[in-house]
Design an enzyme around this catalytic site. Structure first.
Site, PDB file in Angstrom:
ATOM      1  N   LYS A 280       0.665  -1.297   0.175  1.00  0.00           N
ATOM      2  CA  LYS A 280      -0.063   0.627   0.183  1.00  0.00           C
ATOM      3  C   LYS A 280       0.700   1.681   0.042  1.00  0.00           C
ATOM      4  O   LYS A 280       1.913   1.183   0.160  1.00  0.00           O
ATOM      5  CB  LYS A 280      -0.615  -0.126   1.050  1.00  0.00           C
ATOM      6  CG  LYS A 280      -1.824  -1.198   0.938  1.00  0.00           C
ATOM      7  CD  LYS A 280      -2.535  -1.228   2.423  1.00  0.00           C
ATOM      8  CE  LYS A 280      -3.763  -2.276   2.470  1.00  0.00           C
ATOM      9  NZ  LYS A 280      -4.504  -2.660   3.201  1.00  0.00           N
TER      10      LYS A 280
ATOM     11  N   TYR B  15     -12.643  -3.161  -2.873  1.00  0.00           N
ATOM     12  CA  TYR B  15     -12.851  -3.046  -1.485  1.00  0.00           C
ATOM     13  C   TYR B  15     -14.249  -3.778  -1.147  1.00  0.00           C
ATOM     14  O   TYR B  15     -14.918  -2.252  -0.235  1.00  0.00           O
ATOM     15  CB  TYR B  15     -12.329  -2.309  -1.018  1.00  0.00           C
ATOM     16  CG  TYR B  15     -11.178  -1.924  -0.443  1.00  0.00           C
ATOM     17  CD1 TYR B  15     -10.565  -3.025   0.972  1.00  0.00           C
ATOM     18  CD2 TYR B  15      -9.956  -0.961  -0.716  1.00  0.00           C
ATOM     19  CE1 TYR B  15      -9.129  -3.558   0.527  1.00  0.00           C
ATOM     20  CE2 TYR B  15      -8.606  -1.186  -0.218  1.00  0.00           C
ATOM     21  CZ  TYR B  15      -8.587  -2.441   0.192  1.00  0.00           C
ATOM     22  OH  TYR B  15      -6.516  -2.408   1.003  1.00  0.00           O
TER      23      TYR B  15
ATOM     24  N   PHE C 150     -15.824   4.451   7.088  1.00  0.00           N
ATOM     25  CA  PHE C 150     -14.033   4.740   7.247  1.00  0.00           C
ATOM     26  C   PHE C 150     -13.638   4.528   5.678  1.00  0.00           C
ATOM     27  O   PHE C 150     -12.674   4.961   5.884  1.00  0.00           O
ATOM     28  CB  PHE C 150     -13.116   3.647   7.437  1.00  0.00           C
ATOM     29  CG  PHE C 150     -13.345   2.431   7.601  1.00  0.00           C
ATOM     30  CD1 PHE C 150     -12.836   2.128   6.711  1.00  0.00           C
ATOM     31  CD2 PHE C 150     -13.329   1.443   8.994  1.00  0.00           C
ATOM     32  CE1 PHE C 150     -13.171  -0.226   6.876  1.00  0.00           C
ATOM     33  CE2 PHE C 150     -13.811  -0.004   8.622  1.00  0.00           C
ATOM     34  CZ  PHE C 150     -13.987  -0.489   7.185  1.00  0.00           C
TER      35      PHE C 150
ATOM     36  N   ARG D 176      -0.871 -14.581   4.510  1.00  0.00           N
ATOM     37  CA  ARG D 176      -2.040 -13.625   5.843  1.00  0.00           C
ATOM     38  C   ARG D 176      -1.589 -14.338   6.944  1.00  0.00           C
ATOM     39  O   ARG D 176      -0.934 -12.871   7.640  1.00  0.00           O
ATOM     40  CB  ARG D 176      -3.578 -14.930   5.511  1.00  0.00           C
ATOM     41  CG  ARG D 176      -4.419 -14.743   4.132  1.00  0.00           C
ATOM     42  CD  ARG D 176      -4.739 -13.277   4.519  1.00  0.00           C
ATOM     43  NE  ARG D 176      -6.177 -12.621   4.996  1.00  0.00           N
ATOM     44  CZ  ARG D 176      -6.584 -11.625   5.237  1.00  0.00           C
ATOM     45  NH1 ARG D 176      -6.112 -10.470   4.478  1.00  0.00           N
ATOM     46  NH2 ARG D 176      -7.142 -11.045   5.929  1.00  0.00           N
TER      47      ARG D 176
ATOM     48  N   THR E  20      -5.349  -7.578  10.511  1.00  0.00           N
ATOM     49  CA  THR E  20      -5.342  -6.749  10.006  1.00  0.00           C
ATOM     50  C   THR E  20      -5.694  -5.052  10.719  1.00  0.00           C
ATOM     51  O   THR E  20      -4.481  -4.331  10.159  1.00  0.00           O
ATOM     52  CB  THR E  20      -7.266  -5.852   9.727  1.00  0.00           C
ATOM     53  OG1 THR E  20      -7.354  -7.487   9.139  1.00  0.00           O
ATOM     54  CG2 THR E  20      -7.882  -5.326   9.032  1.00  0.00           C
TER      55      THR E  20
ATOM     56  N   ARG F 289       2.388  -6.385   8.724  1.00  0.00           N
ATOM     57  CA  ARG F 289       2.130  -5.183  10.121  1.00  0.00           C
ATOM     58  C   ARG F 289       2.760  -5.250  11.028  1.00  0.00           C
ATOM     59  O   ARG F 289       2.630  -3.932  11.848  1.00  0.00           O
ATOM     60  CB  ARG F 289       0.165  -5.989   9.935  1.00  0.00           C
ATOM     61  CG  ARG F 289       0.014  -5.294   8.360  1.00  0.00           C
ATOM     62  CD  ARG F 289      -1.386  -6.165   8.427  1.00  0.00           C
ATOM     63  NE  ARG F 289      -2.536  -5.947   6.674  1.00  0.00           N
ATOM     64  CZ  ARG F 289      -3.072  -6.345   6.595  1.00  0.00           C
ATOM     65  NH1 ARG F 289      -4.111  -7.785   7.136  1.00  0.00           N
ATOM     66  NH2 ARG F 289      -4.143  -5.951   5.370  1.00  0.00           N
TER      67      ARG F 289
ATOM     68  N   ASN G 199      -2.028   0.216   6.964  1.00  0.00           N
ATOM     69  CA  ASN G 199      -1.383  -1.148   7.412  1.00  0.00           C
ATOM     70  C   ASN G 199      -0.498  -1.845   6.034  1.00  0.00           C
ATOM     71  O   ASN G 199      -0.326  -3.138   6.592  1.00  0.00           O
ATOM     72  CB  ASN G 199      -2.632  -2.484   7.765  1.00  0.00           C
ATOM     73  CG  ASN G 199      -3.696  -2.616   6.905  1.00  0.00           C
ATOM     74  OD1 ASN G 199      -3.505  -1.983   6.245  1.00  0.00           O
ATOM     75  ND2 ASN G 199      -4.423  -3.583   7.351  1.00  0.00           N
TER      76      ASN G 199
ATOM     77  N   HIS H  25      -1.659  -5.670   1.131  1.00  0.00           N
ATOM     78  CA  HIS H  25      -3.086  -6.636   1.351  1.00  0.00           C
ATOM     79  C   HIS H  25      -2.443  -7.427   0.910  1.00  0.00           C
ATOM     80  O   HIS H  25      -2.231  -7.529  -0.202  1.00  0.00           O
ATOM     81  CB  HIS H  25      -3.768  -5.695  -0.194  1.00  0.00           C
ATOM     82  CG  HIS H  25      -4.836  -6.516  -0.687  1.00  0.00           C
ATOM     83  ND1 HIS H  25      -5.989  -6.648  -0.076  1.00  0.00           N
ATOM     84  CD2 HIS H  25      -4.938  -7.579  -1.855  1.00  0.00           C
ATOM     85  CE1 HIS H  25      -6.401  -7.835  -0.262  1.00  0.00           C
ATOM     86  NE2 HIS H  25      -6.465  -8.689  -0.928  1.00  0.00           N
TER      87      HIS H  25
ATOM     88  N   GLU I 239      -8.303 -11.239  -8.098  1.00  0.00           N
ATOM     89  CA  GLU I 239      -7.457 -10.222  -7.550  1.00  0.00           C
ATOM     90  C   GLU I 239      -6.377  -9.959  -9.365  1.00  0.00           C
ATOM     91  O   GLU I 239      -6.541  -9.309  -9.140  1.00  0.00           O
ATOM     92  CB  GLU I 239      -7.155 -10.126  -6.124  1.00  0.00           C
ATOM     93  CG  GLU I 239      -8.574  -9.384  -5.166  1.00  0.00           C
ATOM     94  CD  GLU I 239      -8.228 -10.021  -4.265  1.00  0.00           C
ATOM     95  OE1 GLU I 239      -6.733  -9.684  -3.409  1.00  0.00           O
ATOM     96  OE2 GLU I 239      -9.019  -9.745  -3.212  1.00  0.00           O
TER      97      GLU I 239
HETATM   98  N1  UDP Z   1     -10.324  -1.630   7.767  1.00  0.00           N
HETATM   99  C1  UDP Z   1      -9.883  -0.814   8.069  1.00  0.00           C
HETATM  100  N2  UDP Z   1     -10.807   0.099   9.748  1.00  0.00           N
HETATM  101  C2  UDP Z   1     -11.407  -1.943   9.694  1.00  0.00           C
HETATM  102  C3  UDP Z   1     -11.203  -2.370   9.218  1.00  0.00           C
HETATM  103  C4  UDP Z   1     -11.031  -2.814   7.857  1.00  0.00           C
HETATM  104  O1  UDP Z   1      -9.704   0.988   7.781  1.00  0.00           O
HETATM  105  O2  UDP Z   1     -12.134  -1.445  11.012  1.00  0.00           O
HETATM  106  C5  UDP Z   1      -9.138  -1.529   6.343  1.00  0.00           C
HETATM  107  C6  UDP Z   1      -7.582  -1.801   6.466  1.00  0.00           C
HETATM  108  O3  UDP Z   1      -6.832  -1.084   5.878  1.00  0.00           O
HETATM  109  C7  UDP Z   1      -7.821  -3.074   6.083  1.00  0.00           C
HETATM  110  C8  UDP Z   1      -9.502  -2.920   5.229  1.00  0.00           C
HETATM  111  O4  UDP Z   1      -9.760  -2.084   5.178  1.00  0.00           O
HETATM  112  O5  UDP Z   1      -7.128  -3.634   5.277  1.00  0.00           O
HETATM  113  C9  UDP Z   1      -9.844  -4.287   3.946  1.00  0.00           C
HETATM  114  O6  UDP Z   1     -10.397  -4.408   5.116  1.00  0.00           O
HETATM  115  P1  UDP Z   1      -9.591  -6.478   5.027  1.00  0.00           P
HETATM  116  O7  UDP Z   1     -11.439  -6.299   6.580  1.00  0.00           O
HETATM  117  O8  UDP Z   1     -10.022  -7.085   3.994  1.00  0.00           O
HETATM  118  O9  UDP Z   1      -8.606  -6.731   6.060  1.00  0.00           O
HETATM  119  P2  UDP Z   1      -7.438  -7.712   5.263  1.00  0.00           P
HETATM  120  O10 UDP Z   1      -8.185  -8.490   4.567  1.00  0.00           O
HETATM  121  O11 UDP Z   1      -6.486  -6.326   4.668  1.00  0.00           O
HETATM  122  O12 UDP Z   1      -6.611  -7.763   6.513  1.00  0.00           O
HETATM  123 MG    MG Z   2      -9.660  -8.449   3.021  1.00  0.00          MG
END
Ligand code: UDP
Ligand code: MG
Length: 132
Positions: free
Chosen positions: A9, A49, A57, A85, A91, A102, A112, A115, A126
């Site tokens: 990112k 997304y 947010f 992961r 996350t 992270r 964070n 991705h 994707e």
């Molecule tokens: N995100 C956030 N607040 C939250 C949940 C998600 O800012 O409470 C953002 C965060 O940057 C995250 C992205 O939205 O990486 C996508 O969310 P996802 O649940 O898919 O998490 P990831 O797969 O990236 O761990």
């Molecule tokens: Mg995700």
């Protein structure tokens, strides 16, 4: 061979962390099969997304994700979707364990660092979205 979609990112690029993060991925034994710098727009982020597009947010995420280039990557390896992961960490930045990408680098949940696809099925979707 299993593949996943990984995206560094904008904060990772602004903070000059590309090398460190790719080194961790390679050290784990995964292969960078393809990579390119991209500047994203709102349309592709709404698609990518879609599952968070109605969260309060989301506008901040769009602003951040369009604030500079990202590094899009296809990463290959055995069980790479789940493995990435684990390397990435949780996350929520405050829940990401030390030793994960992270956990070691993220300074907020919105920004964070990285991705990674959350399933084999989404990985293929994707990869198609970002690499055609
Ligand atoms: N995100 C956030 N607040 C939250 C949940 C998600 O800012 O409470 C953002 C965060 O940057 C995250 C992205 O939205 O990486 C996508 O969310 P996802 O649940 O898919 O998490 P990831 O797969 O990236 O761990
Ligand atoms: Mg995700």
């Amino acid at each position: 061979m299993e593949r996943t979609y990984i995206m560094l990112k904008p904060d990772a690029l602004k903070r000059n962390l590309i090398g460190e993060i790719i080194a961790r991925i390679e050290r784990k034994g995964y292969k960078i099969a393809d990579c390119k710098m991209m500047t994203l727009d709102e349309a592709i982020l709404r698609e990518h997304y879609a599952h968070i597009a109605d969260r309060p947010f989301f506008p901040e995420i769009v602003e951040y994700m369009t604030s500079g280039p990202v590094l899009a990557m296809i990463v290959e390896g055995e069980n790479v979707v789940k493995g990435m992961r684990i390397l990435m960490g949780a996350t929520k930045f405050e829940e990401a364990t030390a030793g994960t990408i992270r956990g070691d680098y993220a300074m907020s949940t919105g920004q964070n660092i990285i991705h990674g696809s959350d399933s084999i099925e989404n990985a293929e979707i994707e990869i198609k979205r970002f690499f055609g």
